[in-house]
Design a protein around this motif. Sequence first.
Motif, short mmCIF file in Angstrom:
data_model
loop_
_atom_site.label_atom_id
_atom_site.label_comp_id
_atom_site.label_asym_id
_atom_site.label_seq_id
_atom_site.Cartn_x
_atom_site.Cartn_y
_atom_site.Cartn_z
N ILE A 242 0.91 -1.27 -0.16
CA ILE A 242 -0.14 -0.10 0.00
C ILE A 242 0.97 1.28 -0.03
N VAL A 243 0.66 2.20 -0.80
CA VAL A 243 1.28 3.26 -1.05
C VAL A 243 0.33 4.47 -0.37
N LEU A 244 0.60 5.32 0.63
CA LEU A 244 -0.42 6.21 1.03
C LEU A 244 0.25 7.50 0.65
N GLY A 245 -0.70 8.39 0.04
CA GLY A 245 -0.38 9.83 -0.39
C GLY A 245 -0.59 9.82 -2.21
N GLY A 246 -0.62 10.99 -2.53
CA GLY A 246 -1.11 11.17 -3.79
C GLY A 246 -0.24 12.22 -4.56
N GLY A 247 1.13 12.45 -4.12
CA GLY A 247 2.00 13.36 -4.78
C GLY A 247 3.08 12.54 -5.64
N ASN A 248 3.95 13.28 -6.31
CA ASN A 248 4.98 12.75 -7.22
C ASN A 248 5.82 11.42 -6.31
N SER A 271 -7.87 12.23 -1.17
CA SER A 271 -8.45 13.29 -2.12
C SER A 271 -8.98 12.62 -3.54
N PRO A 272 -9.92 13.07 -4.24
CA PRO A 272 -10.63 12.72 -5.39
C PRO A 272 -9.23 12.46 -6.41
N PHE A 273 -9.27 11.71 -7.53
CA PHE A 273 -8.27 11.57 -8.40
C PHE A 273 -7.66 12.84 -9.06
N ALA A 274 -8.79 13.51 -9.55
CA ALA A 274 -8.36 14.96 -10.41
C ALA A 274 -7.67 15.78 -9.50
N GLU A 275 -7.61 15.83 -8.16
CA GLU A 275 -7.08 16.78 -7.29
C GLU A 275 -5.92 16.24 -6.64
N MET A 276 -5.58 14.95 -7.04
CA MET A 276 -4.21 14.67 -6.47
C MET A 276 -2.96 15.50 -6.81
N LYS A 277 -2.03 15.55 -5.98
CA LYS A 277 -0.63 16.47 -6.25
C LYS A 277 0.05 16.03 -7.49
N ILE A 348 3.33 11.09 2.49
CA ILE A 348 2.35 12.10 2.41
C ILE A 348 3.11 13.53 2.76
N GLY A 349 4.17 13.55 2.30
CA GLY A 349 4.74 15.00 2.46
C GLY A 349 6.05 15.05 3.09
N GLN A 350 6.72 16.28 2.83
CA GLN A 350 8.20 16.44 3.17
C GLN A 350 8.41 17.52 3.97
#
Lengths: 589, 350
Positions: A242-248, A271-277, A348-350
């Motif tokens: 499982i990968v948590l997060g929606g950024g690069n 978030s919704p797919f379209a709003e992923m980072k 989920i962020g840096q």
Amino acid sequence: MKPTDIKDPEYFHKVVDCQYACPAHTPVPEYIRLIAEGKYSEAYMVNWESNVFPGILGRTCDRPCEPACRRGRIEEEPVAICRLKRVAADNKDDVKAYMPKIPSKGNGKKVALIGGGPSALTVARDLAPLGYEIHLYDDQNAGGGMMRSQIPSFRLPTDVLNEEVNYILDMGVHTHFNTYVSSLQEILDKGYDAVFIGTGAPRGRNIDLPGRKEAAANVHIGIEWLASVAFEHTSKIGKKVIVLGGGNTAMDCCRTSRRLGGEEVKVLVRSPFAEMKASPWEKEDALHEDIPILDNHVPKSFIVKQGKLVGMTFDKVHAVYDNKGKRSLVSTNEPEVFVEADDVLVAIGQQNSFPWIEQSTDVKFDEWGMPVVDKLTHQSSNANVFFGGDAAFGPKNVITAVAQGHQAAISIDLHCQEKDLTQRPAPFTNLVSQKMGIHEWSYDNDVVNDLRFAVPHADKKVYLSDRKVEVELGFDVQTAVKEAQRCLNCDVQTVFEANRCIECDACVDICPTSCITFTVNSEEEELRPRLKVPAINITQDLYVSTSLPTARVMVKDEDVCLHCGLCAERCPTSAWDMQQFLYNVTKAG
Amino acid sequence: MTYIRPQFRHPALPKNDLGYTSKEYEGALSTLCAGCGHDSISGSIIQACYELSIAPHRIAKLSGIGCSSKTPTYFLGNSHGFNSVHGRMPSVATGANMANRDLVYLGVSGDGDTASIGMGQFVHAIRRNLNMLYIVMNNGCYGLTKGQDSATADEGSKSKAGSVNPFQPIDLAGLALELGATFVAQSFSGDKEQLVPLIKEGLSHNGFAFINVISPCVTFNNNPGSTKSYDYVREHLEASPAPDFVPTKKEIKTRYASGTGTDIRMHDGTSIRLEKMAHDRNPYSRLEAMNALQNSRNKNEILTGLLFVQPVSDDLHQTIQSSDKPLNSLGKDVLCPGSSTLATINADLR
Ligand SMILES: Cc1cc2nc3c(=O)[nH]c(=O)nc-3n(C[C@H](O)[C@H](O)[C@H](O)COP(=O)(O)OP(=O)(O)OC[C@H]3O[C@@H](n4cnc5c(N)ncnc54)[C@H](O)[C@@H]3O)c2cc1C
Ligand SMILES: Cc1ncc(C[n+]2csc(CCOP(=O)(O)OP(=O)(O)O)c2C)c(N)n1
Ligand code: SF4
Ligand code: SF4
Ligand code: SF4
Ligand SMILES: [Mg+2]
């Protein structure tokens, strides 16, 4: 409206949408034309001067230029600016001879760079040719920063990285690798004339949920895990990931997992797919590698059985927007979703972290723990200390780090000469007519209809079995030339000379995209809707002439000008001319 | 290097009632001299046809010989076209119109094509009230044959080579009024705001509509001393009320205080609004139009705008009671009723 002041270099700069959007202001159309002419080394050097890492960026850049590209406003897709850059890098000859010469005798000034990422390397690249003695400290065993530790080899092969990092280190930079700087004070005490901090945003955010402790052995912080893969400390992962997060970072984590034994890799994002980072192309690539992206899933807990992680539970949500457009994720009240997993990667962020900067250094931090840094000069509250890249203003990307490196280098150079840091050097500009004869221009003004060409990929079986095999093959030269031809040459400016115009309307009639209107002048808001086609894109300027004999003015909406030159070809008096505008950000020295 | 018009158009180009943008009304790229007034008129024709939402295939454009007569190639690329012999456009238009009354006829001619070689044809088309719009692109010279003075060149006007024209000009608008044209207007290629509505009105008019458009020839007749140059024409324009075309479907809104605007109802229910009609001008009076035209000529002014209109008149079809259906829609039995019918007709004539 007041007549447009085309002497202000920013006016025409803004018309070159891609270059304007590029943080380093790379002269994009200039190098695209060079590629079309087969002049790859020249194209490479135009890039190298501006963005220092053409081969790296031609593969990994966040490409803010592409959403800005004018072509994207007249058809579906912008020019593949980024991947054309790679073509220059892939096909160039040996460019060592074009690299700046390093003076045999130094200028007597010493500068320390902390961190070996793109921002610090850019500072080195700008200052070494001026005779500065550069000392670079980095805790990794080689230069490149996160370009080495984070960006996976299947997107950026190590030899490409090494080549471009070495162009800079070969300028006589004193490297101190495998050296973690644990005290800024110690560095300051060494008596450098200036210290540049480019240590990035090295800490990955953790997640605190029930079961986190018990599952610890199989829960990894994304950027730490990627670094440990890059440095070959990790070579395997469980079958179910499982990968948590929606950024690069999440995208790099899931794709890397697929290459290290992950068979059922899933990305779960709140978030919704379209709003992923993540950039659209990164999401596409992940989907292409059979990685489902489950959006609207908020993680609830880690499930551990017999001391071993077996999966996670999620709450399904949907996005609700208030009248200010602010989003909140509201539970759908469906039963919790359980997803099996052998390993979980948290992406989920840096965050920035400066435990090694002491109060005694006078470097001040704000309430969010970020250093207080001047946006223009990059100087901190200690006049000798400068920040750039992710360390200065939070995590961004390579091209931003480069642009900031250039600016910091200018400041350091001014600082070492005891000059005013706010007196920034003006950009270098040049405006040259492209007229060769009747219906003849020195640029290719024909506008092609081709849609964007796709970059070919290697065989999926092959690249999924070896994390070092590059996925993208890059354009072949024939396709590159065709893609290059899609560029509209937005730097070839339409320059209007009011005193030559006889108001015959020829330019108005010929302009394919209805850019030109002759009308009575008024305020901008009133003028925009009155043009031949209303100028609704307010991010694009109106070019307004001085008053003409009929008391009207010429108004050109720059928005969708094809730079085809037909206005200038049709004009009987050459009131219009096509003039190539070169804009180069001035560097230190 | 190229002289190719890109395929891209402004993505926000508006669409007309048929769902077409102005692109569907364009023609090939013009090969006339850059800055030619004729190209501007082509632009106005494109705009007018687009705004009227006429399906392009319902228009027939006809012309003679000359730069002006070449322009139909540069507009309405999806319409029918006929490039006839020098000065013979009116007879071809007459024939076409007689055969198919359902098309909209747009004749384009030059001052040479009309006022010299084609004069005999022109006057008869007017006399017969042929249902068409006849546009003369008037540059006072023979552009195509390198700029010799034409019959509309003003007396005293200087050519590019410096010679002064010793002859009286033919005033085509005055001639059209004299010969009984039911719609007469005059305009300037550089004034699209006036010209586009005039073309729309002319196309909507039932009967012979004539527009004389002063259209500078940048190459051969735009020199100082010429009375057809951009500068001279701009200085001597006397614009009569600016017309505003109001299509049938749209409600007529008065934009001026009552009494200052005049609405002219056309045969098909559309109307023209003349803004701020001068007190002493009546658009229905042929006599007043002739007077006004003569007065401005005496003042060396060029009177532009709608000079005269007779909204209701019998066109050639009505006058000769010809077939009310296009001939191509009639069956063979109707077109050729057989020898017994011929025998009856012949018997009647005995
Ligand atoms: C997974 C991932 C993928 C990414 N992909 C892309 C991409 O495709 N395209 C893109 O443009 N950007 C990408 N980025 C972002 C990009 O890598 C960074 O924005 C960029 O590298 C920042 O450059 P920098 O100069 O600020 O320093 P960094 O590249 O962050 O380098 C800082 C260096 O300083 C070292 N350091 C830190 N503290 C110390 C210390 N106290 N002493 C000594 N050394 C120290 C670090 O180890 C590191 O080597 C990605 C980031 C991540 C996490
Ligand atoms: C029967 C015939 N006679 C003479 C010519 C030569 N000719 C070609 S165009 C032209 C005059 C065109 O003048 P005008 O109609 O005013 O057109 P312009 O080019 O000025 O628009 C002449 C005399 C010809 N083509 N055919
Ligand atoms: S069309 Fe070319 S010059 Fe214009 S914005 Fe796009 S890449 Fe830049
Ligand atoms: S270059 Fe001139 S003719 Fe071409 S799109 Fe731009 S304004 Fe129009
Ligand atoms: S074509 Fe040239 S002279 Fe004619 S209106 Fe345009 S700018 Fe003016
Ligand atoms: Mg003529």
